[in-house]
Design an enzyme around this catalytic site. Structure first.
Site, PDB file in Angstrom:
ATOM      1  CE  LYS A  75      11.932  -1.643  -5.867  1.00 51.10           C
ATOM      2  NZ  LYS A  75      12.713  -2.645  -6.598  1.00 51.10           N
ATOM      3  CE  LYS A  91      14.721  -9.476 -10.797  1.00 50.99           C
ATOM      4  NZ  LYS A  91      15.202  -9.455  -9.517  1.00 50.99           N
ATOM      5  CB  CYS A 112      -0.883   0.036   1.238  1.00 54.38           C
ATOM      6  SG  CYS A 112      -1.889  -1.436   1.400  1.00 54.38           S
ATOM      7  CD1 TRP A 135       0.051  -5.638  -3.829  1.00 55.63           C
ATOM      8  CD2 TRP A 135       0.028  -6.611  -1.803  1.00 55.63           C
ATOM      9  NE1 TRP A 135       0.564  -6.899  -3.959  1.00 55.63           N
ATOM     10  CE2 TRP A 135       0.562  -7.512  -2.747  1.00 55.63           C
ATOM     11  CE3 TRP A 135      -0.088  -7.013  -0.469  1.00 55.63           C
ATOM     12  CZ2 TRP A 135       0.994  -8.789  -2.390  1.00 55.63           C
ATOM     13  CZ3 TRP A 135       0.343  -8.282  -0.121  1.00 55.63           C
ATOM     14  CH2 TRP A 135       0.876  -9.152  -1.073  1.00 55.63           C
ATOM     15  CD  GLU A 177      10.991 -10.368  -9.546  1.00 55.13           C
ATOM     16  OE1 GLU A 177      10.344 -10.193  -8.518  1.00 55.13           O
ATOM     17  OE2 GLU A 177      12.201 -10.073  -9.637  1.00 55.13           O
ATOM     18  CD  GLU A 216      17.935 -11.612  -8.218  1.00 51.08           C
ATOM     19  OE1 GLU A 216      17.392 -12.219  -7.287  1.00 51.08           O
ATOM     20  OE2 GLU A 216      17.531 -10.521  -8.655  1.00 51.08           O
ATOM     21  CG  HIS A 225      19.414 -36.198  -6.031  1.00 49.05           C
ATOM     22  ND1 HIS A 225      19.745 -37.514  -5.785  1.00 49.05           N
ATOM     23  CD2 HIS A 225      20.595 -35.542  -6.158  1.00 49.05           C
ATOM     24  CE1 HIS A 225      21.050 -37.640  -5.741  1.00 49.05           C
ATOM     25  NE2 HIS A 225      21.591 -36.455  -5.965  1.00 49.05           N
ATOM     26  CG  ASN A 267       1.689   0.434   4.171  1.00 47.82           C
ATOM     27  OD1 ASN A 267       1.450  -0.777   4.136  1.00 47.82           O
ATOM     28  ND2 ASN A 267       2.858   0.948   3.849  1.00 47.82           N
ATOM     29  N   GLY A 268      -0.253  -1.416   6.364  1.00 43.06           N
ATOM     30  CA  GLY A 268       0.110  -2.282   7.485  1.00 43.06           C
ATOM     31  C   GLY A 268      -1.033  -3.233   7.772  1.00 43.06           C
ATOM     32  NE  ARG A 304       4.692   1.884  -0.977  1.00 44.34           N
ATOM     33  CZ  ARG A 304       5.583   1.832   0.000  1.00 44.34           C
ATOM     34  NH1 ARG A 304       6.746   2.385  -0.173  1.00 44.34           N
ATOM     35  NH2 ARG A 304       5.303   1.242   1.139  1.00 44.34           N
TER      36      ARG A 304
HETATM   37  C1  G6P Z   1       9.887  -7.672  -2.719  1.00 42.59           C
HETATM   38  C2  G6P Z   1      10.509  -7.133  -3.995  1.00 42.59           C
HETATM   39  C3  G6P Z   1      11.821  -7.853  -4.275  1.00 42.59           C
HETATM   40  C4  G6P Z   1      12.754  -7.705  -3.088  1.00 42.59           C
HETATM   41  C5  G6P Z   1      12.095  -8.193  -1.793  1.00 42.59           C
HETATM   42  C6  G6P Z   1      12.897  -7.785  -0.583  1.00 42.59           C
HETATM   43  O1  G6P Z   1       9.461  -8.975  -2.907  1.00 42.59           O
HETATM   44  O2  G6P Z   1       9.625  -7.314  -5.089  1.00 42.59           O
HETATM   45  O3  G6P Z   1      12.435  -7.303  -5.436  1.00 42.59           O
HETATM   46  O4  G6P Z   1      13.925  -8.424  -3.322  1.00 42.59           O
HETATM   47  O5  G6P Z   1      10.804  -7.603  -1.632  1.00 42.59           O
HETATM   48  O6  G6P Z   1      12.850  -6.387  -0.488  1.00 42.59           O
HETATM   49  P1  G6P Z   1      13.928  -5.497   0.226  1.00 42.59           P
HETATM   50  O7  G6P Z   1      13.423  -4.102   0.044  1.00 42.59           O
HETATM   51  O8  G6P Z   1      13.955  -5.919   1.647  1.00 42.59           O
HETATM   52  O9  G6P Z   1      15.226  -5.732  -0.459  1.00 42.59           O
END
Ligand code: G6P
Length: 603
Positions: free
Chosen positions: A598, A481, A2, A73, A484, A477, A500, A99-100, A27
């Site tokens: 985000k 990428k 949010c 969100w 997502e 990673e 396995h 937010n929260g 976000r």
């Molecule tokens: C969300 C974002 C990711 C990020 C993760 C941790 O899932 O979409 O890209 O790696 O949070 O966020 P931070 O701000 O703690 O790195």
């Protein structure tokens, strides 16, 4: 997650709130709304879906010069009009954005229902305006305090009350909120980029402090209701940092910003006398264990850090997803260094992991991008990643700058402990110094190939990323990428583990990305590549020694020659570009992928 914005001043609030919300879109959200106050009371407009829907519904109204806005969100209740914020109190004299998560909302809902309040949404938030109405006694500060004392959980709140002229109110606990200071106008926002076009001067309220915001000033009260002086933070971000600059997407812009961001992160920390880690109080010789806790890509950066620190500093390193760390009863002591890695510095689980580590007596070092964020403030020490604002949900420069800091940290620990030879230390420092320039050239070179490969492989329904050692960390990673932003099912496996179980999924044309950058592991990974290829997989190999794997791959991405420990930075850049162009070919919303946020400020 949010996003919150608020405004009071001489201008019409609606366009300013809508503009602020558009800057918070990154976000992640699924509905939005605004509440604007005027002599006629408070008017709320909200809409399910993208902000364009809200624009359609607002036009030029509501009129008024004070207001609050929100991108939601969904957590409690579906993403629909009724659950969107702001929420009114029953008599519509209050409107609230939040937010929260209010953890005890069911209990409070029952309390209020018994007293005649009727709820229109399924949200946890709606109890807040209702409580404000219930406790209202003509004194807003007392009313907010009584309400606040009832709330358990996390919150950043913006509160509008009818009849208070240009004033509105804000407070926070475990959720981010900043107050922007203008001339004859003031703002609140979930983060600074939302209002950077208006101001670079900010106050950051501490937990449970209450801010009264009027056009001509901001007054902050501490928990004891005493007015307090707050320090003013001047951001060095500019509004242009949060613009696309001619790139089709923020993600592509941010991929291209990596060399500069890495340079900014390391350049003054490598001095002629060795590494200088800001003011961090660190003595590697006194540390007997390192615990790294983080979420998402930051966790993957921690995985690369683990291999590096163990190899060079000869310290045991445990890596944890922050959401697991906090509940697994970790064994920590004062000689354990806990490292929390976070781009936003606000991730709820990472913040909770930090508090848990401190509670257990461990020293906490935070590696964070957003200056003065909650994690940065609560850690014993902080090393900033200096990536600048990252807008795309899928992190790129946030991740590679985390790698850069982890390399510096690992090397400093190794130096303190005498576990690295001078020759190796110099070689690594030299490679780090040339990293930004090499990365710059590499991104330019690999861009066209990533586009070509994306054009060839974008119809894939599954992808498997394999590697050993730090290549496995890089695979984690890379897979994240791709999945997502392209929505292709993607998994990362330690190359030796594939047989396995997971190898049973490999069939003709399954896409496998095999990463083989480490000399001592190359032959082993190559065997695993052969195993999948003989079962029909299409293989993209990634290596700094492309000739050594070319015969077993359909395509090869050649990484530049660098120190073996630094290859994950280049692998990341190549896989980011591949994921980006695959997603572009498939037509996804690259900067704001579905369901993602985000900054994940709830557990
Ligand atoms: C969300 C974002 C990711 C990020 C993760 C941790 O899932 O979409 O890209 O790696 O949070 O966020 P931070 O701000 O703690 O790195």
């Amino acid at each position: 997650m949010c996003g919150i914005v608020g405004y009071t001043g001489k201008q019409q609030a609606t366009p300013i709130l809508l503009d602020g919300l558009s800057r918070l879109e990154y976000r992640g959200y699924d509905s939005s709304g605004i509440a604007v106050g005027s002599g006629n009371g408070i008017e709320v407009v909200k809409a399910k879906g993208r902000l364009a829907e809200l624009y359609k519904r607002t036009g030029d109204r509501p009129e008024g010069t004070v207001g609050i806005g929100h991108t939601r969100w969904a957590t409690h209740g579906a993403p629909d009009d009724a659950n969107a914020h702001p929420h009114y109190s029953q008599d519509r004299t209050f409107a609230v954005v939040h937010n929260g998560i209010i953890e005890n909302y069911l209990e409070l809902r029952a309390f209020l229902s018994e007293r005649g309040f009727t709820f229109l949404s399924e949200t946890d938030t709606e109890i807040v305006p209702m409580l404000l109405e219930y406790y209202y006694n003509g004194n807003m500060l007392e009313t907010i305090i009584k309400t606040r004392n009832k709330l358990k959980g996390s919150y950043a709140l913006g509160i509008l009350h009818a009849g208070d002229g240009g004033a509105f109110y804000a407070l926070r606990k475990d959720s981010p909120l900043v107050i922007g200071l203008g001339e004859g106008e003031n703002f609140i926002a979930s983060d600074m980029p939302a209002v950077l076009t208006h101001t670079r001067r900010f106050i950051i309220p501490d937990e449970k402090e209450i801010a009264v915001i009027t056009p001509n000033g901001v007054t902050v009260y501490n928990r004891n209701q005493e007015e307090i002086e707050k320090e003013i933070f001047v951001s060095d971000m500019s509004a242009a940092d949060a613009e696309k600059d001619g790139f089709a997407h923020f993600m592509l812009k941010e991929i291209y910003e990596q060399p500069g961001a890495v340079k900014k992160t390391i350049h003054d920390r490598i001095t002629p006398d060795g590494i200088r880690l800001d003011r961090v109080r660190l003595n590697g010789a006194e540390i007997d264990k390192v615990c790294i806790a983080a979420c998402g890509s930051a966790y993957h950066a921690g995985e690369v850090g683990k291999y590096f620190i163990e190899k060079y500093a000869r310290l045991p390193v445990e890596t944890d997803l922050a959401s697991e760390f906090r509940y697994r009863d970790p064994i920590l002591s004062k000689n354990c260094l806990t490292v929390i890695v976070s781009q936003s510095g606000e991730t709820a689980d990472s913040l909770a992991a930090l508090r848990e580590a401190k509670r257990r007596g461990s020293r906490v070092l935070a590696i964070v991008n957003v200056v003065d964020s909650s994690i940065a403030r609560e850690a014993d020490d902080v090393l900033y990643t200096r990536a600048g604002p990252e807008i795309a949900v899928a992190t790129t420069k946030g991740y590679t700058t985390q790698l850069a800091v982890l390399y510096l940290l690992g090397l400093q620990l190794a130096k303190d402990r005498g576990t690295v030879s001078d020759r190796e230390y110099d070689a690594l420092l030299g490679a780090l110094k040339t990293l930004p320039e090499q990365l710059n050239r590499f991104i330019d070179d690999v861009n066209a190939q990533a586009q070509y490969l994306a054009g060839k492989y974008y119809p894939a329904s599954d992808a498997y990323f394999i590697g050993r050692g730090c290549d496995w960390s890089a695979a984690l990673e890379g897979a994240l990428k791709l999945k997502e932003i392209s929505y292709i099912h993607a998994e990362a496996y330690a190359a030796g583990e594939l047989k396995h179980g997971t190898i049973s999924l490999i069939e003709k044309n399954s896409l496998v990305l095999g990463i083989a950058t480490q000399n001592d592991l190359r032959e082993k990974t190559l065997s695993n590549i052969k195993e999948v290829r003989s079962r029909g997989a299409a293989v993209i190999g990634i290596s700094d020694n492309p000739a050594s794997i070319a015969a077993e791959c359909d395509d090869v991405i050649a990484l530049p020659e660098t120190h073996a420990a630094l290859t994950p930075v280049f692998t990341a850049a190549a896989l980011q570009l591949f994921a980006y162009y695959v997603a572009a070919a498939r037509g996804g919303d690259i900067d704001k992928p579905r369901n993602l946020a985000k900054s994940v400020t709830v557990e």
